[in-house]
Design a protein around this motif. Structure first.
Motif, short mmCIF file in Angstrom:
data_model
loop_
_atom_site.label_atom_id
_atom_site.label_comp_id
_atom_site.label_asym_id
_atom_site.label_seq_id
_atom_site.Cartn_x
_atom_site.Cartn_y
_atom_site.Cartn_z
N ASN A 107 -0.20 -3.11 6.70
CA ASN A 107 0.22 -3.14 7.95
C ASN A 107 0.22 -3.90 8.28
O ASN A 107 -1.46 -4.21 9.06
N VAL A 108 0.08 -4.92 9.09
CA VAL A 108 0.13 -6.32 9.86
C VAL A 108 0.61 -5.94 10.59
O VAL A 108 0.97 -7.52 11.60
N ARG B 259 5.17 -3.79 6.09
CA ARG B 259 5.84 -3.71 4.72
C ARG B 259 5.64 -2.47 3.89
O ARG B 259 4.34 -1.89 3.72
N GLN B 260 6.68 -1.56 3.54
CA GLN B 260 6.72 -0.26 3.33
C GLN B 260 7.24 -0.25 1.41
O GLN B 260 8.51 -0.76 1.16
N PHE B 261 6.49 -0.16 0.68
CA PHE B 261 6.67 0.16 -0.29
C PHE B 261 6.39 1.64 -1.44
O PHE B 261 5.78 2.82 -1.09
N LYS C 3 -1.94 0.96 3.10
CA LYS C 3 -2.82 2.72 3.20
C LYS C 3 -1.54 2.75 1.72
O LYS C 3 -0.24 2.58 2.15
N MET C 4 -2.27 4.22 0.95
CA MET C 4 -0.98 5.17 1.02
C MET C 4 -0.05 6.10 1.33
O MET C 4 -0.30 7.37 1.17
N GLU C 5 -0.17 5.82 2.39
CA GLU C 5 1.57 6.73 3.20
C GLU C 5 2.64 5.51 3.91
O GLU C 5 2.45 4.20 4.15
N ALA C 6 3.04 6.32 4.46
CA ALA C 6 4.58 5.44 5.13
C ALA C 6 3.73 4.51 6.46
O ALA C 6 2.71 4.82 7.15
N CYS C 7 3.98 3.40 6.88
CA CYS C 7 4.43 2.86 7.78
C CYS C 7 4.37 3.62 9.19
O CYS C 7 5.41 4.93 9.13
#
Length: 147
Positions: free
Chosen positions: A62-63, A71-73, A95-99
């Motif tokens: 999150n920027v 950016r989500q991976f 974070k290990m979660e969605a944007c």
């Protein structure tokens, strides 16, 4: 602006995905013997990839406060690059979660992950400008408004 570190990281993820994608153990159509199972069609392979298991991992960088993006991976990106690599690459909050879902303009899905644009932060983009950046980017992505 994209930093050199981020650019190199994205290149590494692309190459990991390209070389990893060629490792398929399915028999070629020409080499299949009579009575063996027919290889899946490309449509069946795409449908299989889209139907991600419920346990699929997701990570985000999150920027929004600095660049108005997140950016989500997905699971494939995390597996290819590694959670620690993605965390170290992130210049914002990892974070290990969605944007976050609030204030999204749209998303741009590429093999490296999904870039989500927001109408919040110092560099908000209008949906049409974000869609153009997505479609003309390197690599070009698949634009989805509001998502």
């Amino acid at each position: 602006m994209v930093s050199i570190r981020t650019s190199l990281t994205l290149v590494a993820i692309v190459f990991s995905g390209l070389f990893g994608a060629g490792c398929d153990n399915k028999p070629a159509a020409e080499g299949a013997k009579p009575g063996e199972a027919k290889p899946e069609s490309k449509a069946e392979q795409k449908a299989e990839k889209k139907a991600a298991p419920a346990s699929a991992k997701v990570a985000s960088c999150n920027v929004i406060k600095a660049e108005s993006i997140c950016r989500q991976f997905g699971d494939e990106n995390i597996s290819a690059a590694g959670e620690d690599f993605l965390k170290n690459m992130c210049t914002g909050e990892f974070k290990m979660e969605a944007c976050p879902a609030d204030k999204r303009v749209g998303s741009c899905a590429t093999p490296e992950g999904t870039k989500i644009y927001y109408n919040d932060g110092p560099l908000p983009m209008a949906a049409d400008a974000a869609a153009k950046a997505c479609k003309e980017g390197v690599p070009a992505g698949e634009w989805k408004a509001g998502q």
